[in-house]
Design an enzyme around this catalytic site. Structure first.
Site, PDB file in Angstrom:
ATOM      1  N   SER A 124      51.708  41.305 -26.468  1.00 53.18           N
ATOM      2  CA  SER A 124      52.550  42.037 -27.410  1.00 53.18           C
ATOM      3  C   SER A 124      51.718  42.583 -28.558  1.00 53.18           C
ATOM      4  CB  SER A 124      53.625  41.093 -27.965  1.00 53.18           C
ATOM      5  OG  SER A 124      54.277  41.658 -29.088  1.00 53.18           O
ATOM      6  N   TYR A 148      56.419  33.658 -32.688  1.00 57.15           N
ATOM      7  CA  TYR A 148      56.388  34.375 -31.407  1.00 57.15           C
ATOM      8  C   TYR A 148      55.038  35.062 -31.219  1.00 57.15           C
ATOM      9  CZ  TYR A 148      56.896  38.324 -28.257  1.00 57.15           C
ATOM     10  OH  TYR A 148      56.684  39.247 -27.271  1.00 57.15           O
ATOM     11  N   LYS A 152      51.701  34.403 -28.452  1.00 62.19           N
ATOM     12  CA  LYS A 152      51.017  35.416 -27.635  1.00 62.19           C
ATOM     13  C   LYS A 152      49.518  35.415 -27.942  1.00 62.19           C
ATOM     14  CE  LYS A 152      54.487  37.341 -25.374  1.00 62.19           C
ATOM     15  NZ  LYS A 152      54.588  37.260 -23.904  1.00 62.19           N
TER      16      LYS A 152
END
Length: 339
Positions: A124, A148, A152
């Site tokens: 991402s 989040y 990643k």
């Protein structure tokens, strides 16, 4: 090739299944259905003529992963499985580290045990944190600003370490910007559980009457219309980038990172107006306060993907909106018919 798609019945994974199958690959979907619907398999069957093989499993189940890899003679893995809502990750960081980081580590262990060394990872643009310059290229400093994004980034670093430790690994980390749109058939698309976290599905639900209006977070940014600017990429362009990355790994070992974005930004209000044009419906909206942590603009430089993969985004805002509207209408109709 035999390709395992973890999280393959989700939004991105299901579209990847179509592109891979149509390119002649055998696809096996591995998913716990925590954020997707079982009828996606039937819909994929209608698009492809035959539904892909499905294994109901959690990415943290190393034994089942290993069994699946061996039984289906998997040659490569595309890893889509993961929790992905920024706000939820702030409220539930342990769940995100457990599912995303530990799940990825279990997958890598299973792959190592089975001698599968080719991986395309769903990363991402959140790994870049707040933009220090625009457009964002792959050399931009990383530094995620939420749990989040940090999951990643941790996974990317784990993959880079793995590639250094064993030169036989072939790994591509694909840094998505903002995937939107749906397959041209209208049979698969983005169908989030609960209130959508992303702009496009929220706009679509307002247009179809499921929600009264859209909240636009701030109209006083230093942009052409005051609303935030983001890099939106059609989901079909995105998954074609996965196929290009898989082909690239066939001739290139090591760890590689690529931006997958359109390379240009569109504002929130531009997206609203484009959707109104595509749907013929008004999208009521209300300007509200900015959200903490939002930035004025962020968009990609995707030259590396063009140079190395021969890939670039081809579909524009009109096609993104038209395909989303087609999917939203078809999905509402099918849900009514199933009642």
């Amino acid at each position: 090739m035999n390709i395992l798609l973890t999280g393959g019945s989700g939004y991105i994974g299901s579209h990847a299944a179509v592109v891979l199958a149509q390119a002649g690959h055998e696809v096996v979907i591995y998913d716990n259905l925590s954020n997707s619907r079982a009828d996606v398999l039937e819909r994929l069957g209608r698009i492809l003529g035959q539904a892909p093989v499905f294994v109901h499993g959690d990415v943290r189940d190393a034994a089942l992963l290993e069994q699946t890899l061996r039984h289906h003679r998997i040659d490569a893995v595309m890893h889509f499985a993961g929790l992905k809502a920024v706000g939820e990750s702030v409220a539930q960081p342990l769940a995100y580290y457990d599912n995303n980081v530990i799940g990825s580590q279990r997958l890598l262990q299973a792959m190592q045990q089975c001698g599968v060394r080719t991986l395309v990872f769903s990363s991402s643009a959140t790994v870049y944190g707040e933009p220090q310059y625009l457009p964002i290229d792959e050399d931009h400093p990383t530094g995620a600003t939420n749990p989040y994004g940090r999951t990643k980034l941790h996974i990317e670093q784990m993959l880079a370490d793995l590639a250094v430790s064993d030169a036989s690994w072939r790994i591509a980390c694909l840094r998505y910007f903002n995937p939107v749109g749906a397959h041209e058939s209208g049979l698969i698309g983005e169908d989030p559980n609960g209130i959508p976290n992303n702009l496009m599905p929220f706009i679509a639900q307002v247009a179809v009457g499921r929600r009264p209006q859209l909240s636009v977070f701030g109209d006083d940014y230093d942009t052409k219309d005051g609303t935030g600017v983001r890099d939106f990429i059609h989901v079909m362009d995105l998954v074609e980038g996965h196929l290009a990355a898989l082909n690239f790994l066939g001739g290139n070992a090591g760890w590689h990172a690529f931006n997958l974005g359109a390379g240009q930004g569109a504002s929130v209000l531009e997206m609203v107006h484009a959707f109104e044009h595509a749907s013929g419906r008004k999208v009521p909206y209300q300007i509200v306060d900015r959200r903490p942590g939002d930035v004025a603009s962020t968009y990609s430089k995707a030259d590396k993907a063009w140079q190395a993969l021969g890939w670039r985004a081809r579909r524009g805002l009109d096609e993104m909106c038209a395909s989303t509207w087609r999917w939203q209408q078809a999905d509402v109709k099918q849900k009514k018919e199933s009642l």
